[in-house]
Motif scaffolding. Structure first.
Motif, PDB file in Angstrom:
ATOM      1  N   GLN A 249      61.728  28.739  30.828  1.00  0.00           N
ATOM      2  CA  GLN A 249      60.278  28.743  30.642  1.00  0.00           C
ATOM      3  C   GLN A 249      59.567  28.900  31.981  1.00  0.00           C
ATOM      4  OE1 GLN A 249      58.561  28.909  27.691  1.00  0.00           O
ATOM      5  NE2 GLN A 249      56.879  29.354  29.083  1.00  0.00           N
ATOM      6  N   LYS A 250      60.097  28.245  33.008  1.00  0.00           N
ATOM      7  CA  LYS A 250      59.511  28.358  34.348  1.00  0.00           C
ATOM      8  C   LYS A 250      59.569  29.811  34.839  1.00  0.00           C
ATOM      9  CE  LYS A 250      60.652  26.731  38.893  1.00  0.00           C
ATOM     10  NZ  LYS A 250      61.521  25.865  39.669  1.00  0.00           N
ATOM     11  N   LEU A 251      60.720  30.466  34.626  1.00  0.00           N
ATOM     12  CA  LEU A 251      60.860  31.876  35.005  1.00  0.00           C
ATOM     13  C   LEU A 251      59.896  32.754  34.207  1.00  0.00           C
ATOM     14  CD1 LEU A 251      64.749  32.222  35.233  1.00  0.00           C
ATOM     15  CD2 LEU A 251      63.125  32.404  37.122  1.00  0.00           C
ATOM     16  N   THR A 252      59.786  32.474  32.915  1.00  0.00           N
ATOM     17  CA  THR A 252      58.873  33.245  32.064  1.00  0.00           C
ATOM     18  C   THR A 252      57.438  33.108  32.563  1.00  0.00           C
ATOM     19  OG1 THR A 252      60.339  32.856  30.184  1.00  0.00           O
ATOM     20  CG2 THR A 252      58.121  33.641  29.685  1.00  0.00           C
ATOM     21  N   ASP A 253      57.034  31.888  32.884  1.00  0.00           N
ATOM     22  CA  ASP A 253      55.679  31.659  33.401  1.00  0.00           C
ATOM     23  C   ASP A 253      55.468  32.387  34.723  1.00  0.00           C
ATOM     24  OD1 ASP A 253      55.214  30.080  31.179  1.00  0.00           O
ATOM     25  OD2 ASP A 253      55.512  28.174  32.261  1.00  0.00           O
ATOM     26  N   GLN A 254      56.486  32.356  35.577  1.00  0.00           N
ATOM     27  CA  GLN A 254      56.387  33.017  36.878  1.00  0.00           C
ATOM     28  C   GLN A 254      56.175  34.521  36.709  1.00  0.00           C
ATOM     29  OE1 GLN A 254      59.828  32.425  39.412  1.00  0.00           O
ATOM     30  NE2 GLN A 254      59.421  34.313  40.537  1.00  0.00           N
ATOM     31  N   TYR A 255      56.972  35.148  35.855  1.00  0.00           N
ATOM     32  CA  TYR A 255      56.856  36.600  35.679  1.00  0.00           C
ATOM     33  C   TYR A 255      55.626  36.979  34.863  1.00  0.00           C
ATOM     34  CZ  TYR A 255      61.107  37.096  38.230  1.00  0.00           C
ATOM     35  OH  TYR A 255      62.028  37.060  39.245  1.00  0.00           O
ATOM     36  N   ASN A 256      55.160  36.103  33.989  1.00  0.00           N
ATOM     37  CA  ASN A 256      53.874  36.340  33.324  1.00  0.00           C
ATOM     38  C   ASN A 256      52.753  36.359  34.363  1.00  0.00           C
ATOM     39  OD1 ASN A 256      53.969  36.856  30.519  1.00  0.00           O
ATOM     40  ND2 ASN A 256      54.556  34.736  30.130  1.00  0.00           N
ATOM     41  N   GLY A 257      52.842  35.468  35.349  1.00  0.00           N
ATOM     42  CA  GLY A 257      51.869  35.450  36.438  1.00  0.00           C
ATOM     43  C   GLY A 257      51.904  36.743  37.234  1.00  0.00           C
ATOM     44  N   GLU A 258      53.110  37.272  37.464  1.00  0.00           N
ATOM     45  CA  GLU A 258      53.245  38.550  38.178  1.00  0.00           C
ATOM     46  C   GLU A 258      52.608  39.687  37.365  1.00  0.00           C
ATOM     47  OE1 GLU A 258      54.639  39.226  41.237  1.00  0.00           O
ATOM     48  OE2 GLU A 258      54.861  37.062  41.528  1.00  0.00           O
ATOM     49  N   ILE A 259      52.806  39.659  36.058  1.00  0.00           N
ATOM     50  CA  ILE A 259      52.182  40.675  35.202  1.00  0.00           C
ATOM     51  C   ILE A 259      50.663  40.564  35.299  1.00  0.00           C
ATOM     52  CG2 ILE A 259      51.755  41.302  32.773  1.00  0.00           C
ATOM     53  CD1 ILE A 259      54.728  40.853  32.253  1.00  0.00           C
ATOM     54  N   ASP A 260      50.141  39.335  35.260  1.00  0.00           N
ATOM     55  CA  ASP A 260      48.694  39.135  35.367  1.00  0.00           C
ATOM     56  C   ASP A 260      48.158  39.675  36.686  1.00  0.00           C
ATOM     57  OD1 ASP A 260      48.678  37.987  32.866  1.00  0.00           O
ATOM     58  OD2 ASP A 260      48.673  35.918  33.610  1.00  0.00           O
ATOM     59  N   LYS A 261      48.893  39.445  37.789  1.00  0.00           N
ATOM     60  CA  LYS A 261      48.465  39.954  39.101  1.00  0.00           C
ATOM     61  C   LYS A 261      48.449  41.475  39.118  1.00  0.00           C
ATOM     62  CE  LYS A 261      50.356  36.172  41.855  1.00  0.00           C
ATOM     63  NZ  LYS A 261      51.438  35.812  42.784  1.00  0.00           N
ATOM     64  N   ALA A 262      49.505  42.091  38.580  1.00  0.00           N
ATOM     65  CA  ALA A 262      49.584  43.550  38.538  1.00  0.00           C
ATOM     66  C   ALA A 262      48.458  44.122  37.681  1.00  0.00           C
ATOM     67  CB  ALA A 262      50.945  43.989  38.002  1.00  0.00           C
ATOM     68  N   LEU A 263      48.176  43.476  36.556  1.00  0.00           N
ATOM     69  CA  LEU A 263      47.099  43.920  35.669  1.00  0.00           C
ATOM     70  C   LEU A 263      45.754  43.820  36.368  1.00  0.00           C
ATOM     71  CD1 LEU A 263      45.992  44.790  32.889  1.00  0.00           C
ATOM     72  CD2 LEU A 263      46.008  42.378  32.242  1.00  0.00           C
ATOM     73  N   GLU A 264      45.511  42.696  37.017  1.00  0.00           N
ATOM     74  CA  GLU A 264      44.249  42.489  37.723  1.00  0.00           C
ATOM     75  C   GLU A 264      44.060  43.542  38.813  1.00  0.00           C
ATOM     76  OE1 GLU A 264      42.727  38.943  40.544  1.00  0.00           O
ATOM     77  OE2 GLU A 264      43.488  38.287  38.593  1.00  0.00           O
ATOM     78  N   SER A 265      45.112  43.823  39.551  1.00  0.00           N
ATOM     79  CA  SER A 265      45.058  44.821  40.610  1.00  0.00           C
ATOM     80  C   SER A 265      44.768  46.206  40.061  1.00  0.00           C
ATOM     81  CB  SER A 265      46.387  44.814  41.377  1.00  0.00           C
ATOM     82  OG  SER A 265      46.448  45.873  42.279  1.00  0.00           O
ATOM     83  N   LYS A 266      45.449  46.581  38.970  1.00  0.00           N
ATOM     84  CA  LYS A 266      45.242  47.894  38.382  1.00  0.00           C
ATOM     85  C   LYS A 266      43.852  48.021  37.773  1.00  0.00           C
ATOM     86  CE  LYS A 266      46.781  51.979  37.404  1.00  0.00           C
ATOM     87  NZ  LYS A 266      47.215  52.935  38.420  1.00  0.00           N
ATOM     88  N   GLU A 267      43.354  46.938  37.153  1.00  0.00           N
ATOM     89  CA  GLU A 267      41.993  46.960  36.604  1.00  0.00           C
ATOM     90  C   GLU A 267      40.976  47.190  37.719  1.00  0.00           C
ATOM     91  OE1 GLU A 267      40.479  43.883  34.034  1.00  0.00           O
ATOM     92  OE2 GLU A 267      42.304  43.870  32.858  1.00  0.00           O
ATOM     93  N   ALA A 268      41.156  46.485  38.831  1.00  0.00           N
ATOM     94  CA  ALA A 268      40.232  46.641  39.953  1.00  0.00           C
ATOM     95  C   ALA A 268      40.277  48.073  40.480  1.00  0.00           C
ATOM     96  CB  ALA A 268      40.585  45.652  41.059  1.00  0.00           C
ATOM     97  N   GLU A 269      41.472  48.651  40.533  1.00  0.00           N
ATOM     98  CA  GLU A 269      41.628  50.016  41.002  1.00  0.00           C
ATOM     99  C   GLU A 269      40.936  50.998  40.054  1.00  0.00           C
ATOM    100  OE1 GLU A 269      45.301  53.137  41.828  1.00  0.00           O
ATOM    101  OE2 GLU A 269      45.742  51.001  41.659  1.00  0.00           O
ATOM    102  N   LEU A 270      41.056  50.744  38.749  1.00  0.00           N
ATOM    103  CA  LEU A 270      40.428  51.631  37.771  1.00  0.00           C
ATOM    104  C   LEU A 270      38.901  51.537  37.797  1.00  0.00           C
ATOM    105  CD1 LEU A 270      42.709  51.233  34.646  1.00  0.00           C
ATOM    106  CD2 LEU A 270      42.192  53.353  35.822  1.00  0.00           C
ATOM    107  N   MET A 271      38.401  50.352  37.960  1.00  0.00           N
ATOM    108  CA  MET A 271      36.942  50.157  37.889  1.00  0.00           C
ATOM    109  C   MET A 271      36.236  50.506  39.191  1.00  0.00           C
ATOM    110  SD  MET A 271      36.725  49.614  34.797  1.00  0.00           S
ATOM    111  CE  MET A 271      34.988  49.283  34.540  1.00  0.00           C
ATOM    112  N   LYS A 272      37.011  50.713  40.260  1.00  0.00           N
ATOM    113  CA  LYS A 272      36.435  51.085  41.561  1.00  0.00           C
ATOM    114  C   LYS A 272      35.911  52.520  41.459  1.00  0.00           C
ATOM    115  CE  LYS A 272      37.961  51.473  46.315  1.00  0.00           C
ATOM    116  NZ  LYS A 272      39.139  51.310  47.164  1.00  0.00           N
ATOM    117  N   VAL A 273      34.670  52.709  41.790  1.00  0.00           N
ATOM    118  CA  VAL A 273      34.055  54.035  41.674  1.00  0.00           C
ATOM    119  C   VAL A 273      34.258  54.847  42.911  1.00  0.00           C
ATOM    120  CG1 VAL A 273      31.918  55.298  41.290  1.00  0.00           C
ATOM    121  CG2 VAL A 273      32.336  53.186  40.079  1.00  0.00           C
TER     122      VAL A 273
END
Length: 186
Positions: A162-186
């Motif tokens: 579960q700890k590993l799952t939470d850790q990699y879910n956090g990594e997915i969230d970071k990657a998603l946040e980064s890609k969203e910021a990149e997409l929304m940047k004009v």
């Protein structure tokens, strides 16, 4: 199989799921040129399916242009066809044996559609992580059932997975946040 092997195998699969997701994110077009947009396109060349990066050099001479230089001029049409059949929505410009892809600026509506797409990809990544978690816990339960580990070891293993799952879910969230910021940047 030992409990440590179950945990290591589970973590390796989670790492692969995260890497796959990041590769998928790289293929989502933002407002700027990137070789990742086309590197993994499948080109039918030499009677086989190959990745574009295996048959051509891909560069970005400026922020709004991707340039593809095939190593064999005979693959230009196959590359053009692969680009046109992809979901990129970019029309290739053939200039001799060089293919140019002008990257248009994204509209606000298109940006929002792409954000929805990457959120869906991220959720698919989370589903993959949960599947790996379930498999690892099932393997640990088999070990406990066979008498290879104790019930306390099983509880510890479940917590670790579960700890590993939470850790990699956090990594997915970071990657998603980064890609969203990149997409929304004009």
């Amino acid at each position: 199989m030992a409990l440590d092997d179950v945990l290591l195998e589970g973590e390796e699969k989670m790492i692969k799921a995260l890497e796959f997701l990041k590769t998928e994110f790289g293929g989502v077009r933002t407002g700027k040129a990137s070789p990742d947009l086309v590197n993994n396109l499948t080109v039918v060349a030499y009677d086989s399916h190959m990745k574009l990066k295996e048959v051509a050099a891909v560069t970005t001479p400026d922020p709004r242009m991707v340039m593809i230089q095939p190593w064999d001029a005979g693959t230009v049409d196959a590359i053009r066809k692969a680009i046109e059949e992809s979901k990129l929505g970019i029309s290739p410009i053939i200039d001799g044996k060089i293919i140019r892809l002008p990257i248009p600026a994204l509209s606000e509506e298109r940006r929002n559609d792409l954000v929805k797409t990457i959120r869906k990809m991220a959720e698919e990544g989370r589903v993959a992580l949960r599947a790996v978690r379930r498999i690892a816990i099932d393997e640990a339960k088999k070990l406990q059932k066979d008498g290879d580990i104790t019930e306390d070891d099983l509880k510890d293993a479940e917590k670790e997975v579960q700890k590993l799952t939470d850790q990699y879910n956090g990594e997915i969230d970071k990657a998603l946040e980064s890609k969203e910021a990149e997409l929304m940047k004009v």
